[in-house]
Design a protein around this motif. Structure first.
Motif, PDB file in Angstrom:
ATOM      1  N   CYS A 330       0.849  -1.189   0.000  1.00  0.00           N
ATOM      2  CA  CYS A 330       0.000   0.000   0.000  1.00  0.00           C
ATOM      3  C   CYS A 330       0.892   1.249   0.000  1.00  0.00           C
ATOM      4  O   CYS A 330       1.736   1.417   0.885  1.00  0.00           O
ATOM      5  N   CYS A 337      -0.520   7.080   5.956  1.00  0.00           N
ATOM      6  CA  CYS A 337      -1.286   6.255   6.904  1.00  0.00           C
ATOM      7  C   CYS A 337      -0.379   5.698   8.003  1.00  0.00           C
ATOM      8  O   CYS A 337       0.513   4.885   7.738  1.00  0.00           O
ATOM      9  N   CYS A 354      -2.214  -3.827   9.182  1.00  0.00           N
ATOM     10  CA  CYS A 354      -1.326  -2.680   8.961  1.00  0.00           C
ATOM     11  C   CYS A 354      -0.755  -2.187  10.293  1.00  0.00           C
ATOM     12  O   CYS A 354       0.431  -1.864  10.381  1.00  0.00           O
TER      13      CYS A 354
HETATM   14  S1  SF4 Z   1      -5.021   0.974   6.503  1.00  0.00           S
HETATM   15 FE1  SF4 Z   1      -3.394  -0.205   5.519  1.00  0.00          FE
HETATM   16  S2  SF4 Z   1      -4.157  -0.532   3.469  1.00  0.00           S
HETATM   17 FE2  SF4 Z   1      -5.409   1.125   4.310  1.00  0.00          FE
HETATM   18  S3  SF4 Z   1      -4.313   2.996   3.728  1.00  0.00           S
HETATM   19 FE3  SF4 Z   1      -3.528   2.412   5.713  1.00  0.00          FE
HETATM   20  S4  SF4 Z   1      -1.684   1.222   5.254  1.00  0.00           S
HETATM   21 FE4  SF4 Z   1      -2.899   1.310   3.398  1.00  0.00          FE
END
Ligand code: SF4
Length: 361
Positions: A330, A337, A354
């Motif tokens: 990602c 994030c 994550c």
């Molecule tokens: S939660 Fe995980 S998959 Fe979603 S944006 Fe954040 S890092 Fe990416």
């Protein structure tokens, strides 16, 4: 192996022995999915990924209740918080999960009455103490949680708590496994099945999925020895070309499961289709209140029917939950994030992939 005490399941010598066996029997490259978020956390905490042969890949599946709660359901929770005279009660993990425009935490900061509870009993107590207000409970979770919510509804009836209702975003595990197996591109060589859920459902709940897809499946507990045992058995099944449905958590899980809990659950709830965040609708994978209990349905009480909304741009939660990607794939991971600025739910919950990758890897 038959162990008696919990310490034995944390025994370093036993764990080392299992790792050695795993390396001895492992020949093929295999992709094994731990379905449960608690397994994901335990695997990271005990460094299990780092001791496995290179060819064994562990995938984190759709077993974190917060991660699979659809964005439209989060939007509904936020919408309840904006209704005058409503107290929203929720598990703490949901507070920071982004809906399409806001979070419960943001609503609380803006003055909404949102309260963190640890069980439906806490929410019932708040309803008892606030008869002039409406109390809505955000009901998320799997087979482990649903019987307790059902018991709470029966308690609400007994006490004539007319100011109490729930919004059911419950999910069922076996239909999600079947949906994964039907998804194009998904490649899984074995399931580490969830221990807590299986205590309620029993081993039999997976029989249909196992028979239909002939997929190696092992129910596991949460200690390192439990998880390594399940991994070893999945590898052995794959190497021998002999898929089986095994219970490696027999100290807690029976064939039939907890009949009393299932009876209460089925008394109050009935199976319905459900939307899983990032995955979409899975037939017969949710639970809604039966007709006789509809007066406790917050969606009906408040006429709340939120539209489906797309996932946040760039968020790969859905693909991660299906084992198609890892958090590293990602582009937003660790950039936009982070646990402090989560874009998707997998970065919020302590059981989310994550968040686990961020914390441990
Ligand atoms: S939660 Fe995980 S998959 Fe979603 S944006 Fe954040 S890092 Fe990416």
């Amino acid at each position: 192996m038959s162990l008696k005490y919990i310490e034995e399941y944390r025994d370093a010598l036993l764990a080392r022995g299992l790792v050695k066996k795993i390396h001895l029997v492992s020949k093929k490259n295999l992709r094994l999915m731990e379905v449960c978020g608690t397994h994901t956390t335990s695997i990271f905490r005990h460094g299990i990924r780092s001791v496995l042969p290179e060819g064994i890949t562990l995938l984190s599946g759709p077993g974190c209740p917060v991660c699979v709660t659809a964005q439209r359901d989060m939007d509904a929770f936020v919408a309840f918080a904006r209704v005058k005279n409503v107290i929203v009660t929720t598990f703490g993990d949901l507070m920071r999960v982004p809906g399409s425009r806001s979070t419960l935490a943001r609503e609380k900061a803006s003055g909404a009455d949102v309260r963190i509870v640890y069980s439906i009993s806490d929410a019932l107590a708040i309803a008892r103490e606030n008869k002039a207000k409406e109390v809505v409970f955000c009901a998320v979770g799997f087979e482990t949680t649903i019987p307790t919510i059902a018991a709470g509804i029966l308690m609400g009836i007994k006490e004539k708590l007319d100011n109490f209702s729930i919004y059911s975003a419950h999910k069922l595990t076996p239909p999600a496994l079947a949906a994964l197996m039907e998804t194009e591109g998904v490649s899984i060589d074995g399931f580490i099945l969830p221990g807590h859920v299986s205590v309620i459902t029993g081993t039999r709940a997976y029989q249909d999925t196992f028979e239909k897809y002939d997929i190696p499946s092992v129910i596991a507990g949460f200690e390192p020895v439990d998880i390594l045992t399940a991994i070893l058995r999945l590898i052995q099944q794959n190497e021998a070309g002999a898929p089986a449905l095994e219970n490696a958590y027999a100290r807690a899980v029976s064939d039939a499961g907890n009949e009393k809990a299932k009876q209460i659950m089925n008394q109050v709830f009935e199976i319905c289709d459900a939307t899983w965040r990032g995955i979409g609708q899975i037939p017969s994978s949710g639970m809604q209140l039966k007709q006789a209990f509809k007066k406790f349905d917050a969606a009906i009480k408040f006429g709340m029917d939120m539209p489906d909304v797309p996932e946040p741009k760039g968020c790969a939660c859905g693909e991660i939950l299906m084992g198609l990607k890892t958090p590293y794939d990602c582009a937003l991971y660790k950039t936009k994030c982070t646990p402090m600025t989560p874009v998707g739910p997998c970065m919020v919950s302590s059981e989310g992939s994550c968040a686990a990758f961020y914390r441990y890897s």
